[in-house]
Design an enzyme around this catalytic site. Structure first.
Site, PDB file in Angstrom:
ATOM      1  N   PRO A  70       0.724  -0.969   0.289  1.00  0.00           N
ATOM      2  CA  PRO A  70       0.538  -0.169   0.158  1.00  0.00           C
ATOM      3  C   PRO A  70       0.822   1.394   0.356  1.00  0.00           C
ATOM      4  CG  PRO A  70      -0.365  -1.012   2.077  1.00  0.00           C
ATOM      5  CD  PRO A  70       0.861  -2.175   1.148  1.00  0.00           C
ATOM      6  N   GLU A  71       0.885   2.027  -0.837  1.00  0.00           N
ATOM      7  CA  GLU A  71       0.953   3.312  -1.240  1.00  0.00           C
ATOM      8  C   GLU A  71       0.113   4.438  -0.009  1.00  0.00           C
ATOM      9  OE1 GLU A  71       2.985   4.565  -4.368  1.00  0.00           O
ATOM     10  OE2 GLU A  71       3.362   1.818  -5.025  1.00  0.00           O
TER      11      GLU A  71
ATOM     12  N   LYS B 234       2.911   7.016   4.201  1.00  0.00           N
ATOM     13  CA  LYS B 234       3.095   5.160   4.047  1.00  0.00           C
ATOM     14  C   LYS B 234       2.751   4.780   6.296  1.00  0.00           C
ATOM     15  CE  LYS B 234       5.692   4.071   0.381  1.00  0.00           C
ATOM     16  NZ  LYS B 234       7.047   2.803  -0.312  1.00  0.00           N
TER      17      LYS B 234
ATOM     18  N   ARG C  19      12.303  -5.383  -8.401  1.00  0.00           N
ATOM     19  CA  ARG C  19      10.773  -4.916  -9.019  1.00  0.00           C
ATOM     20  C   ARG C  19      10.451  -4.747 -10.611  1.00  0.00           C
ATOM     21  NH1 ARG C  19       8.435  -0.851  -4.238  1.00  0.00           N
ATOM     22  NH2 ARG C  19      10.601  -0.767  -4.428  1.00  0.00           N
TER      23      ARG C  19
END
Ligand SMILES: [Zn+2]
Length: 320
Positions: free
Chosen positions: A2-3, A61, A303
């Site tokens: 989650p950002e 975050k 990533r």
């Protein structure tokens, strides 16, 4: 992971549903989920029982619930780090056995609730509801750190005017939606950093809240390739990409703000509501919404980075 927009959606849900409630009982189902609370799970629970939840605050975050600081109590907070799969679920007395499609259910728990199979920590609250920390992959964790003064004397984060924040967050920079953010200083700091622009956006000690998804979207909007060296960027380029990051997160927030109801606060941003609005992230081979060129994926850290090769040309190799 989650950002900022996903965590803000959770913060907002907590602010609506648990503030003012007092913790009556704490069950740590898996010690690993409180591993960052150095004094251990027994101390974690002891610090929470009898405390009132006074504010739900977020910086970047990072999310915390401020605890009341009556006589004999410290100035501290319940901090949640959601990791990859962490969720905070508010279970109301009226929830009964109901789960949701996104919330697979297992055996019934106390009060007739159906418990989530990955329930790690439960806080029982004085109105008969509960705040559940659910985390399938267990990268997330909860702790009760002390609150320390902010370096600049401004509010610690969004959700409380108090100029304090949890000690483990003290080194985290303000985020792009924070009114106390010094934009001029941030632009100068980005240009002074000897790094690439995407790495600068992801550096939480420079600016917080931006992760891989919104960094790629912001760079596409600003027509900058993520490997551009920050030292070679003009101030207007840096401002453009920061504005783009703020805009894309604000838009995501607007779409996510209605995604939960009174009984269910879904905090997992991984497969969220904003997916359909992404221009390049996860869109390998699909046409760039601006020019139609197929979106390209490149390896980045562990990533990926997604770019439009036409709108975001790679920087030329530097001559020696
Ligand atoms: Zn394009």
């Amino acid at each position: 992971m989650p950002e900022l927009p996903e965590v803000e959606t959770v913060r907002d849900g907590l602010a609506r549903h648990v503030l003012g409630r007092t913790v009556t009982d704490v069950q740590v189902r898996r010690d690993y989920s409180v591993r960052r609370h150095e004094a251990g799970p027994v101390d974690f629970a002891a610090r929470l029982v009898g405390r009132r939840l006074e504010a739900a605050v977020r910086r970047g975050k990072f999310l915390w619930l401020v605890l009341d600081d009556g006589p004999g109590r410290g100035d501290d907070a319940l901090m949640a780090h959601l990791g990859m799969s962490g969720q905070l679920l508010v279970r109301g007395p009226a929830a009964g056995a109901a789960g949701t499609a996104a919330d697979p259910v297992a055996a019934p728990g106390p009060a007739g609730w159906v418990e989530h199979p990955h329930l790690r920590v439960r806080l029982a609250l004085d109105d008969g509801s509960a705040l559940d920390f659910v985390d399938q992959r267990t990268f997330g964790h909860l702790s009760v750190p002390d609150l320390v003064p902010t370096a600049d004397g401004a509010a610690g984060g969004h959700g409380s005017p108090r100029p304090v924040l949890p000690a483990p967050v003290a080194h985290i920079a303000r985020d792009l939606l924070d009114p106390a953010l010094d934009r001029t200083a941030l632009v100068a700091a980005v240009r002074a950093r000897r790094t690439e622009v995407k790495r600068a956006l992801l550096d939480q000690t420079l600016v917080s809240g931006v992760g891989n998804i919104y960094a790629d979207e912001a760079l596409w909007r600003a027509r900058l390739h993520g490997t551009r060296p920050t030292a070679a960027l003009r101030a207007t380029d840096v401002e453009r990409v920061l504005d783009a990051a703020a805009s894309v997160m604000t838009e995501a927030l607007a779409q996510g703000g209605t995604s939960f109801d009174a009984l269910y606060v879904n905090v997992n941003g991984a497969s969220g509501y904003f997916d359909r609005s992404l221009a390049v992230y996860g869109q390998e081979g699909r046409p760039c919404p601006r020019c139609g060129t197929p979106v390209r994926r490149d390896a980045f850290a562990n990533r990926s980075s997604y770019t439009c090769p036409r709108c975001q040309p790679r920087p030329r190799p530097r001559r020696r």
